[in-house]
Scaffold this motif. Structure first.
Motif, mmCIF file in Angstrom:
data_model
loop_
_atom_site.group_PDB
_atom_site.id
_atom_site.type_symbol
_atom_site.label_atom_id
_atom_site.label_comp_id
_atom_site.label_asym_id
_atom_site.label_seq_id
_atom_site.Cartn_x
_atom_site.Cartn_y
_atom_site.Cartn_z
ATOM 1 N N SER A 64 -3.593 20.388 30.342
ATOM 2 C CA SER A 64 -4.679 19.524 29.883
ATOM 3 C C SER A 64 -4.202 18.135 29.469
ATOM 4 O O SER A 64 -4.970 17.164 29.528
ATOM 5 N N GLY A 65 -2.963 18.030 29.001
ATOM 6 C CA GLY A 65 -2.495 16.759 28.469
ATOM 7 C C GLY A 65 -3.298 16.297 27.271
ATOM 8 O O GLY A 65 -3.431 15.083 27.032
ATOM 9 N N ALA A 66 -3.826 17.237 26.503
ATOM 10 C CA ALA A 66 -4.709 16.891 25.387
ATOM 11 C C ALA A 66 -3.957 16.170 24.271
ATOM 12 O O ALA A 66 -2.748 16.346 24.101
ATOM 13 N N ASP A 67 -4.707 15.373 23.513
ATOM 14 C CA ASP A 67 -4.146 14.674 22.354
ATOM 15 C C ASP A 67 -4.101 15.565 21.128
ATOM 16 O O ASP A 67 -3.204 15.440 20.286
ATOM 17 N N MET A 68 -5.093 16.439 20.994
ATOM 18 C CA MET A 68 -5.202 17.331 19.843
ATOM 19 C C MET A 68 -5.634 18.706 20.317
ATOM 20 O O MET A 68 -6.359 18.829 21.306
ATOM 21 N N ALA A 69 -5.210 19.752 19.596
ATOM 22 C CA ALA A 69 -5.666 21.115 19.867
ATOM 23 C C ALA A 69 -6.113 21.735 18.556
ATOM 24 O O ALA A 69 -5.473 21.548 17.517
ATOM 25 N N PHE A 70 -7.210 22.466 18.598
ATOM 26 C CA PHE A 70 -7.862 22.978 17.404
ATOM 27 C C PHE A 70 -7.820 24.509 17.390
ATOM 28 O O PHE A 70 -8.209 25.163 18.356
ATOM 29 N N PHE A 71 -7.343 25.056 16.261
ATOM 30 C CA PHE A 71 -7.198 26.499 16.096
ATOM 31 C C PHE A 71 -7.736 26.916 14.735
ATOM 32 O O PHE A 71 -7.614 26.175 13.750
ATOM 33 N N GLY A 72 -8.283 28.126 14.657
ATOM 34 C CA GLY A 72 -8.770 28.651 13.393
ATOM 35 C C GLY A 72 -7.650 29.257 12.566
ATOM 36 O O GLY A 72 -6.691 29.813 13.105
ATOM 37 N N GLU A 73 -7.791 29.170 11.250
ATOM 38 C CA GLU A 73 -6.785 29.731 10.350
ATOM 39 C C GLU A 73 -6.868 31.248 10.232
ATOM 40 O O GLU A 73 -5.985 31.849 9.636
ATOM 41 N N LYS A 74 -7.896 31.875 10.791
ATOM 42 C CA LYS A 74 -7.957 33.336 10.729
ATOM 43 C C LYS A 74 -6.712 33.946 11.362
ATOM 44 O O LYS A 74 -6.129 34.892 10.834
ATOM 45 N N ASP A 75 -6.307 33.395 12.502
ATOM 46 C CA ASP A 75 -5.070 33.827 13.155
ATOM 47 C C ASP A 75 -3.927 32.957 12.621
ATOM 48 O O ASP A 75 -3.376 32.116 13.338
ATOM 49 N N PHE A 76 -3.587 33.180 11.349
ATOM 50 C CA PHE A 76 -2.697 32.263 10.649
ATOM 51 C C PHE A 76 -1.276 32.296 11.196
ATOM 52 O O PHE A 76 -0.620 31.253 11.321
ATOM 53 N N GLN A 77 -0.787 33.474 11.538
ATOM 54 C CA GLN A 77 0.564 33.555 12.097
ATOM 55 C C GLN A 77 0.608 32.882 13.463
ATOM 56 O O GLN A 77 1.584 32.194 13.792
ATOM 57 N N GLN A 78 -0.419 33.074 14.251
ATOM 58 C CA GLN A 78 -0.495 32.390 15.548
ATOM 59 C C GLN A 78 -0.437 30.879 15.360
ATOM 60 O O GLN A 78 0.276 30.178 16.100
ATOM 61 N N LEU A 79 -1.177 30.368 14.393
ATOM 62 C CA LEU A 79 -1.173 28.936 14.115
ATOM 63 C C LEU A 79 0.226 28.454 13.735
ATOM 64 O O LEU A 79 0.685 27.396 14.188
ATOM 65 N N ALA A 80 0.920 29.248 12.921
ATOM 66 C CA ALA A 80 2.281 28.888 12.521
ATOM 67 C C ALA A 80 3.222 28.875 13.723
ATOM 68 O O ALA A 80 4.103 28.006 13.837
ATOM 69 N N VAL A 81 3.068 29.836 14.627
ATOM 70 C CA VAL A 81 3.898 29.896 15.831
ATOM 71 C C VAL A 81 3.668 28.651 16.687
ATOM 72 O O VAL A 81 4.623 28.018 17.176
ATOM 73 N N ILE A 82 2.418 28.283 16.870
ATOM 74 C CA ILE A 82 2.099 27.126 17.713
ATOM 75 C C ILE A 82 2.616 25.833 17.087
ATOM 76 O O ILE A 82 3.183 24.968 17.777
#
Length: 287
Positions: free
Chosen positions: A141-159
């Motif tokens: 995508s070459g995106a500037d920003m990516a948005f993730f929910g904090e419910k999957d908090f470990q996933q967010l930390a990994v990313i």
């Protein structure tokens, strides 16, 4: 112009090139479909910060360690597309498995540290699958920003760790967990709960919130977590996979509340695995 649905990397990149030529920014909202208000809140957040929004729909086989879980994962592209249209997304990128992982695909992205323990201990290979597919979505995508929910908090930390370590030119935006009126964190898996299971499921959020308040008030961490596990099962859950207090950034285990933390849990009800987490903050003077 309404929602454009694209299914190949070439189509996605062509759309993004057109936006870039006009000086527009791009927000990315990765999903596996079965969209709910939590996903749509990410689209709205992306619209608030970017000129254009790409939502992705790909049930990623590489992040499922259980084939039955993969096969039973809800799929509803037509309904998802209608919801994304209403939320104002510009493009739905819905690649096939062969488009994402063509013949001969042989690369895995693995993030150590934050991927270990918690869900990582109970779902072997899961976060390798997440890191691999998300890195591909970022590059495609070459995106500037990516948005993730904090419910999957470990996933967010990994990313976040992956983006930092690999110098990826994208900003990761974590958004608060969206909940039903009774406190249950919105999840595509909630669709699989029975009526009785759905009625009991909010106990997970209630117990976590109560345990967090107890720890913040100075309660003993080990005994609080043990009591919380007992309370979750008493609330109707079959079993508690884990309930742990971790550093909010590194996800290192914590035995004292001397820095911002996260209380995370996974538990089973109706043969459905639910996860949730809440922030736990120490007294201001301690950090």
């Amino acid at each position: 112009m309404g929602l454009q649905i694209v299914r190949t990397v070439a189509e996605l990149r062509a759309a993004v090139r057109g936006w870039r030529a006009d000086g527009q920014t791009v927000g990315l909202v990765p999903t596996m479909g079965a969209l709910h208000e939590g996903h749509l809140s990410l689209v709205q957040a992306a619209k608030g910060r970017c000129s254009r929004v790409v939502a992705t729909l790909f049930v990623n086989p590489k992040q499922f360690n259980n084939p039955d879980d993969l096969n039973s994962y809800p799929r509803s592209e037509e309904d998802d597309a209608a919801k994304l249209t209403g939320a104002g997304a510009d493009v739905l990128y819905a690649p096939s498995v062969n488009e994402m992982y063509p013949q001969g695909f042989a690369t895995t992205v693995s993030v150590a540290g934050v991927s270990e323990g918690l869900c990582g201990a109970h779902r072997p290979g899961h976060f390798d699958g997440v890191a691999t597919v998300v890195s591909k979505l970022f590059l495609q995508s070459g995106a500037d920003m990516a948005f993730f929910g904090e419910k999957d908090f470990q996933q967010l930390a990994v990313i976040r760790r992956m983006v930092l370590d690999l110098d990826m030119p994208i900003e990761i935006v974590g958004m608060p967990t969206v909940r039903d009126a009774d406190g249950l964190a919105l999840s595509s898996r909630n669709q699989r709960l029975s009526e009785a299971g759905r009625a009991a499921a909010p106990a997970l959020a209630r117990v976590l919130a109560s345990a967090a308040r107890s720890i913040e008030a100075g309660g003993d961490i080990a005994s609080t977590l043990q009591d919380a596990s007992t309370s979750i099962k008493a609330g109707g859950f079959k079993s508690v996979e884990y309930i742990e207090l971790r550093d909010a950034e590194s996800l290192d285990p914590m035995v004292s509340l001397d820095r911002p933390a996260r209380l995370l849990a996974a538990a089973w009800i109706d043969s459905v695995r639910l996860i949730d987490n809440v922030a736990v903050l120490p007294p201001i003077a301690s950090y």
